[in-house]
Design a protein around this motif. Sequence first.
Motif, PDB file in Angstrom:
ATOM      1  N   PRO A 194      53.347  -7.309  -9.309  1.00 39.47           N
ATOM      2  CA  PRO A 194      54.343  -8.243  -8.530  1.00 39.47           C
ATOM      3  C   PRO A 194      53.609  -9.524  -7.946  1.00 39.47           C
ATOM      4  O   PRO A 194      52.668  -9.422  -7.486  1.00 39.47           O
ATOM      5  N   LEU A 272      60.394   5.811 -11.740  1.00 40.89           N
ATOM      6  CA  LEU A 272      59.743   4.962 -10.552  1.00 40.89           C
ATOM      7  C   LEU A 272      59.681   3.445 -10.997  1.00 40.89           C
ATOM      8  O   LEU A 272      59.956   2.537 -10.530  1.00 40.89           O
ATOM      9  N   THR A 273      58.526   3.390 -12.308  1.00 38.94           N
ATOM     10  CA  THR A 273      58.458   1.978 -12.936  1.00 38.94           C
ATOM     11  C   THR A 273      59.898   1.472 -13.359  1.00 38.94           C
ATOM     12  O   THR A 273      60.059   0.321 -13.057  1.00 38.94           O
ATOM     13  N   ALA A 276      61.881   0.042 -10.290  1.00 38.69           N
ATOM     14  CA  ALA A 276      61.280  -1.244  -9.536  1.00 38.69           C
ATOM     15  C   ALA A 276      61.389  -2.352 -10.602  1.00 38.69           C
ATOM     16  O   ALA A 276      61.527  -3.330 -10.297  1.00 38.69           O
ATOM     17  N   TRP A 277      61.519  -2.007 -11.923  1.00 40.36           N
ATOM     18  CA  TRP A 277      61.683  -3.001 -13.128  1.00 40.36           C
ATOM     19  C   TRP A 277      62.930  -3.468 -12.992  1.00 40.36           C
ATOM     20  O   TRP A 277      63.207  -4.734 -12.873  1.00 40.36           O
ATOM     21  N   THR A 279      65.255  -3.448 -10.505  1.00 42.96           N
ATOM     22  CA  THR A 279      65.362  -4.233  -9.209  1.00 42.96           C
ATOM     23  C   THR A 279      64.605  -5.375  -8.915  1.00 42.96           C
ATOM     24  O   THR A 279      64.671  -5.845  -7.895  1.00 42.96           O
ATOM     25  N   LEU A 281      61.431  -5.727  -8.554  1.00 38.93           N
ATOM     26  CA  LEU A 281      60.147  -5.689  -7.592  1.00 38.93           C
ATOM     27  C   LEU A 281      58.899  -5.586  -8.148  1.00 38.93           C
ATOM     28  O   LEU A 281      58.016  -5.967  -7.743  1.00 38.93           O
ATOM     29  N   GLN A 282      58.884  -5.472  -9.695  1.00 37.54           N
ATOM     30  CA  GLN A 282      57.718  -5.439 -10.385  1.00 37.54           C
ATOM     31  C   GLN A 282      58.061  -5.921 -11.927  1.00 37.54           C
ATOM     32  O   GLN A 282      59.079  -5.575 -12.254  1.00 37.54           O
TER      33      GLN A 282
END
Length: 361
Positions: A194, A272-273, A276-277, A279, A281-282
């Motif tokens: 990120p 989790l990945t 986060a992807w 949204t 976030l990363q």
Amino acid sequence: MRIVITGASGNVGTALLRRLTRDAGQEHDLVGVCRRPPAGGQPYEAVSWTALDLAGPDVDEALRPVVRGADAVVHLAWGFQPSRDITYLDRLGIDGTRAVIDAVHAEGVPHLVHMSSVGVYSPGPDSPEGLGVDELWPTEGIESLAYSKEKVAAERLLDEYERLHPDGAVVARMRPGLIVQRDAGSALLRYGVPSYVPGGLLRHVPVLPVDRNLVVPIVHTTDVADAIARVLERRSAGAFNLAADPPVTRDLIADVLGARAVHVPRQVLRVLTDVAWRTQLQPLDPGWIDLAFALPLLDTTRARRELDWAPRVDARTALAGVVAGMADAAATTSPALRPRSVVGELAALVRRGPVVKRLLP
């Protein structure tokens, strides 16, 4: 030799330019093809540059005069971002490879070296650590990652070309493990970390929460470049696996980071990945988690036997080098490997949006 190199300003391209410009007693005519040619600095100054996006319009016509008269074309150009624009990545990886093949054939270039990947292979066997697959292992990749599917599709284009044109260009396919070097530190941060996370935090990772079964093949970029140079010198054909020992396990990564390894099942990592992807976030596509646990280890016997190749950098040293490079935001004068900073990345985020959506990460 006159050698045309697509993606010459990137990770492997930079190392290949260094390798070819160091050849004692040989002065190659090097032509680099990329979207953003470097403005200067070594090893880029020794190259004639052509600005060209292989995913752009009329690329077929634009490539022909570039490869005309070449002794070999090395096709390295590829895309990892924007991971949310699969259409662009397909145009670059698949249609771009088709354009290179067509130009090579139309201009009678005698040798084509294609940068494939361990990602073309079907999931590896359940075998003891250290046993690898050879170049005859099935190449169906995995369905959940565009990178893998595109690499497979590119090899199918090469299969078709060789079937239709048995007297055409000699085709070599490089199939390395994960390719790392210190100078790629900033680029890897940009692709996978990120924008708000400083690379220097890698020096202070207390815990590594990863599935204990992780094991992947890696190889230093200079060793990949050396293998390509040997293929060019011999006008070699066929596929070549490239990897260094030892295989990189979760515990080896933890040791290099100075972190404590904690088992977190890969299914949890994947969820989790993915969250986060989605949204934003990363920037890492969750398919990379699938690929990491599907990759086979590689048997490099063919490259050692036919190219007299052996990696000079062991896997642990290569891993430690790229981790240090990420922590230091190591870079070169190439736009593809330019320095990365949190301030710069946040400014790019405001101006151009997240890296998962923009064409020039």
